[in-house]
Write a protein that holds these residues in place. Sequence first.
Motif, PDB file in Angstrom:
ATOM      1  N   PHE A 197      18.789  41.298  55.506  1.00 47.29           N
ATOM      2  CA  PHE A 197      19.736  41.421  56.604  1.00 47.29           C
ATOM      3  C   PHE A 197      21.138  41.654  56.046  1.00 47.29           C
ATOM      4  CE2 PHE A 197      19.804  37.036  55.382  1.00 47.29           C
ATOM      5  CZ  PHE A 197      21.114  36.603  55.571  1.00 47.29           C
ATOM      6  N   ARG A 198      22.093  41.865  56.947  1.00 47.31           N
ATOM      7  CA  ARG A 198      23.478  42.091  56.558  1.00 47.31           C
ATOM      8  C   ARG A 198      24.314  40.872  56.925  1.00 47.31           C
ATOM      9  NH1 ARG A 198      25.127  47.250  59.633  1.00 47.31           N
ATOM     10  NH2 ARG A 198      27.121  46.749  58.708  1.00 47.31           N
ATOM     11  N   ILE A 199      25.214  40.507  56.023  1.00 48.37           N
ATOM     12  CA  ILE A 199      26.167  39.430  56.274  1.00 48.37           C
ATOM     13  C   ILE A 199      27.557  40.012  56.075  1.00 48.37           C
ATOM     14  CG2 ILE A 199      26.203  38.581  53.902  1.00 48.37           C
ATOM     15  CD1 ILE A 199      26.417  35.733  55.049  1.00 48.37           C
ATOM     16  N   GLY A 200      28.498  39.534  56.866  1.00 47.84           N
ATOM     17  CA  GLY A 200      29.844  40.066  56.728  1.00 47.84           C
ATOM     18  C   GLY A 200      30.897  39.046  57.072  1.00 47.84           C
ATOM     19  N   GLY A 201      32.077  39.284  56.582  1.00 47.92           N
ATOM     20  CA  GLY A 201      33.213  38.411  56.826  1.00 47.92           C
ATOM     21  C   GLY A 201      34.305  38.746  55.835  1.00 47.92           C
ATOM     22  N   LEU A 202      35.160  37.776  55.582  1.00 46.42           N
ATOM     23  CA  LEU A 202      36.233  37.945  54.611  1.00 46.42           C
ATOM     24  C   LEU A 202      35.839  37.307  53.293  1.00 46.42           C
ATOM     25  CD1 LEU A 202      39.334  37.032  56.813  1.00 46.42           C
ATOM     26  CD2 LEU A 202      38.495  39.303  56.219  1.00 46.42           C
ATOM     27  N   VAL A 203      36.262  37.914  52.184  1.00 41.04           N
ATOM     28  CA  VAL A 203      36.035  37.331  50.872  1.00 41.04           C
ATOM     29  C   VAL A 203      37.012  36.164  50.737  1.00 41.04           C
ATOM     30  CG1 VAL A 203      36.060  37.717  48.387  1.00 41.04           C
ATOM     31  CG2 VAL A 203      35.317  39.543  49.921  1.00 41.04           C
ATOM     32  N   GLU A 204      36.486  34.980  50.534  1.00 38.94           N
ATOM     33  CA  GLU A 204      37.303  33.769  50.479  1.00 38.94           C
ATOM     34  C   GLU A 204      38.246  33.822  49.282  1.00 38.94           C
ATOM     35  OE1 GLU A 204      35.766  29.506  49.715  1.00 38.94           O
ATOM     36  OE2 GLU A 204      35.443  29.918  51.852  1.00 38.94           O
ATOM     37  N   ALA A 205      39.514  33.448  49.522  1.00 39.65           N
ATOM     38  CA  ALA A 205      40.531  33.457  48.466  1.00 39.65           C
ATOM     39  C   ALA A 205      40.148  32.489  47.344  1.00 39.65           C
ATOM     40  CB  ALA A 205      41.887  33.074  49.048  1.00 39.65           C
ATOM     41  N   GLY A 206      40.271  32.946  46.107  1.00 38.40           N
ATOM     42  CA  GLY A 206      39.997  32.116  44.939  1.00 38.40           C
ATOM     43  C   GLY A 206      38.530  31.879  44.645  1.00 38.40           C
ATOM     44  N   SER A 207      37.655  32.620  45.312  1.00 36.22           N
ATOM     45  CA  SER A 207      36.232  32.338  45.127  1.00 36.22           C
ATOM     46  C   SER A 207      35.517  33.331  44.213  1.00 36.22           C
ATOM     47  CB  SER A 207      35.524  32.331  46.488  1.00 36.22           C
ATOM     48  OG  SER A 207      35.478  33.634  47.037  1.00 36.22           O
ATOM     49  N   ILE A 208      36.171  34.394  43.799  1.00 32.38           N
ATOM     50  CA  ILE A 208      35.505  35.414  42.979  1.00 32.38           C
ATOM     51  C   ILE A 208      35.388  34.922  41.537  1.00 32.38           C
ATOM     52  CG2 ILE A 208      35.585  37.773  42.114  1.00 32.38           C
ATOM     53  CD1 ILE A 208      37.123  38.537  44.645  1.00 32.38           C
ATOM     54  N   ILE A 209      34.146  34.878  41.045  1.00 31.14           N
ATOM     55  CA  ILE A 209      33.866  34.466  39.669  1.00 31.14           C
ATOM     56  C   ILE A 209      33.117  35.605  38.993  1.00 31.14           C
ATOM     57  CG2 ILE A 209      32.674  32.819  38.183  1.00 31.14           C
ATOM     58  CD1 ILE A 209      32.850  30.827  40.567  1.00 31.14           C
ATOM     59  N   ARG A 210      33.725  36.151  37.979  1.00 31.36           N
ATOM     60  CA  ARG A 210      33.085  37.224  37.207  1.00 31.36           C
ATOM     61  C   ARG A 210      32.664  36.630  35.867  1.00 31.36           C
ATOM     62  NH1 ARG A 210      34.736  42.248  39.674  1.00 31.36           N
ATOM     63  NH2 ARG A 210      36.414  41.819  41.127  1.00 31.36           N
ATOM     64  N   GLY A 211      31.379  36.711  35.585  1.00 38.22           N
ATOM     65  CA  GLY A 211      30.852  36.134  34.353  1.00 38.22           C
ATOM     66  C   GLY A 211      30.816  37.144  33.221  1.00 38.22           C
ATOM     67  N   GLN A 212      30.104  36.799  32.167  1.00 33.69           N
ATOM     68  CA  GLN A 212      29.950  37.669  31.006  1.00 33.69           C
ATOM     69  C   GLN A 212      29.102  38.891  31.334  1.00 33.69           C
ATOM     70  OE1 GLN A 212      30.983  37.133  27.723  1.00 33.69           O
ATOM     71  NE2 GLN A 212      32.095  35.247  28.136  1.00 33.69           N
ATOM     72  N   ASP A 259      27.057  41.425  34.431  1.00 28.92           N
ATOM     73  CA  ASP A 259      27.535  42.181  35.581  1.00 28.92           C
ATOM     74  C   ASP A 259      27.303  41.444  36.898  1.00 28.92           C
ATOM     75  OD1 ASP A 259      24.822  42.404  35.532  1.00 28.92           O
ATOM     76  OD2 ASP A 259      24.748  44.561  35.875  1.00 28.92           O
ATOM     77  N   THR A 260      27.006  40.139  36.835  1.00 30.03           N
ATOM     78  CA  THR A 260      26.820  39.329  38.034  1.00 30.03           C
ATOM     79  C   THR A 260      28.158  38.780  38.507  1.00 30.03           C
ATOM     80  OG1 THR A 260      24.592  38.703  37.349  1.00 30.03           O
ATOM     81  CG2 THR A 260      25.636  37.336  39.019  1.00 30.03           C
ATOM     82  N   VAL A 261      28.413  38.936  39.800  1.00 29.02           N
ATOM     83  CA  VAL A 261      29.641  38.432  40.417  1.00 29.02           C
ATOM     84  C   VAL A 261      29.242  37.424  41.485  1.00 29.02           C
ATOM     85  CG1 VAL A 261      31.722  39.052  41.688  1.00 29.02           C
ATOM     86  CG2 VAL A 261      30.788  40.635  40.008  1.00 29.02           C
ATOM     87  N   ILE A 262      29.942  36.291  41.505  1.00 33.54           N
ATOM     88  CA  ILE A 262      29.704  35.257  42.502  1.00 33.54           C
ATOM     89  C   ILE A 262      30.991  35.096  43.307  1.00 33.54           C
ATOM     90  CG2 ILE A 262      29.141  32.829  42.886  1.00 33.54           C
ATOM     91  CD1 ILE A 262      27.748  32.891  40.103  1.00 33.54           C
ATOM     92  N   PHE A 263      30.862  35.047  44.622  1.00 34.22           N
ATOM     93  CA  PHE A 263      32.011  34.831  45.488  1.00 34.22           C
ATOM     94  C   PHE A 263      31.516  34.216  46.786  1.00 34.22           C
ATOM     95  CE2 PHE A 263      30.459  39.066  46.295  1.00 34.22           C
ATOM     96  CZ  PHE A 263      30.472  39.190  47.672  1.00 34.22           C
ATOM     97  N   ARG A 264      32.457  33.854  47.654  1.00 32.27           N
ATOM     98  CA  ARG A 264      32.107  33.278  48.942  1.00 32.27           C
ATOM     99  C   ARG A 264      32.638  34.199  50.045  1.00 32.27           C
ATOM    100  NH1 ARG A 264      29.793  28.567  48.438  1.00 32.27           N
ATOM    101  NH2 ARG A 264      30.055  27.906  50.593  1.00 32.27           N
ATOM    102  N   VAL A 265      31.811  34.374  51.069  1.00 32.70           N
ATOM    103  CA  VAL A 265      32.217  35.140  52.245  1.00 32.70           C
ATOM    104  C   VAL A 265      32.371  34.147  53.395  1.00 32.70           C
ATOM    105  CG1 VAL A 265      29.841  35.742  52.915  1.00 32.70           C
ATOM    106  CG2 VAL A 265      31.715  37.140  53.712  1.00 32.70           C
ATOM    107  N   THR A 266      33.445  34.299  54.177  1.00 34.34           N
ATOM    108  CA  THR A 266      33.747  33.347  55.223  1.00 34.34           C
ATOM    109  C   THR A 266      34.076  34.043  56.537  1.00 34.34           C
ATOM    110  OG1 THR A 266      35.125  31.452  55.827  1.00 34.34           O
ATOM    111  CG2 THR A 266      36.203  33.215  54.614  1.00 34.34           C
ATOM    112  N   ASP A 267      33.850  33.325  57.621  1.00 36.98           N
ATOM    113  CA  ASP A 267      34.287  33.791  58.934  1.00 36.98           C
ATOM    114  C   ASP A 267      35.262  32.787  59.526  1.00 36.98           C
ATOM    115  OD1 ASP A 267      32.626  31.706  59.552  1.00 36.98           O
ATOM    116  OD2 ASP A 267      31.274  32.839  60.833  1.00 36.98           O
ATOM    117  N   GLY A 268      35.774  31.883  58.714  1.00 40.96           N
ATOM    118  CA  GLY A 268      36.696  30.852  59.162  1.00 40.96           C
ATOM    119  C   GLY A 268      36.057  29.488  59.088  1.00 40.96           C
TER     120      GLY A 268
END
Length: 149
Positions: A55-70, A72-81
């Motif tokens: 399925f599709r999920i959408g919202g805003l990328v939460e501030a300060g949540s983007i984690i880029r590792g060694q 090509d995997t990226v972890i972040f949080r998506v929020t709707d408030g």
Amino acid sequence: MKSLKKTRRIQIILVAAVALAFSTALIGYAMRDGINFFRSPSEVLAAPPPPHEVFRIGGLVEAGSIIRGQSDTVIFRVTDGPASVEVRYRGILPDLFTENEGMVGTGRFIDGVFQASEILAKHDETYMPREVMEALKDMDEWRGPDPQS
């Protein structure tokens, strides 16, 4: 002679009806996995989908949540408030992917984490996917103008 024509017409009508029913069933079967509905993080957390459902999920990328590792995997949080969901994505993110901006991801919700197979981001400074904007308006979190048609 009349009976033969009448029989032939009935046969043609029956063959056409069977062909129409078969093609309708085939189209329905082909579309069953091809339709992805947009869900907000609140909807996903309220009623978690099964792990096999794409399925599709959408919202805003939460501030300060983007984690880029060694890797090509990226972890972040998506929020709707009111709610936010952790997203893991392996690949190259779109150039315009940033914090506090709209995004839509396609993937699966497994063990409380959205495993994304595709991430879409805004394409200019005024764009936000309509579904994201409507979900944010419903939550009274929208802070921008209405998009022009």
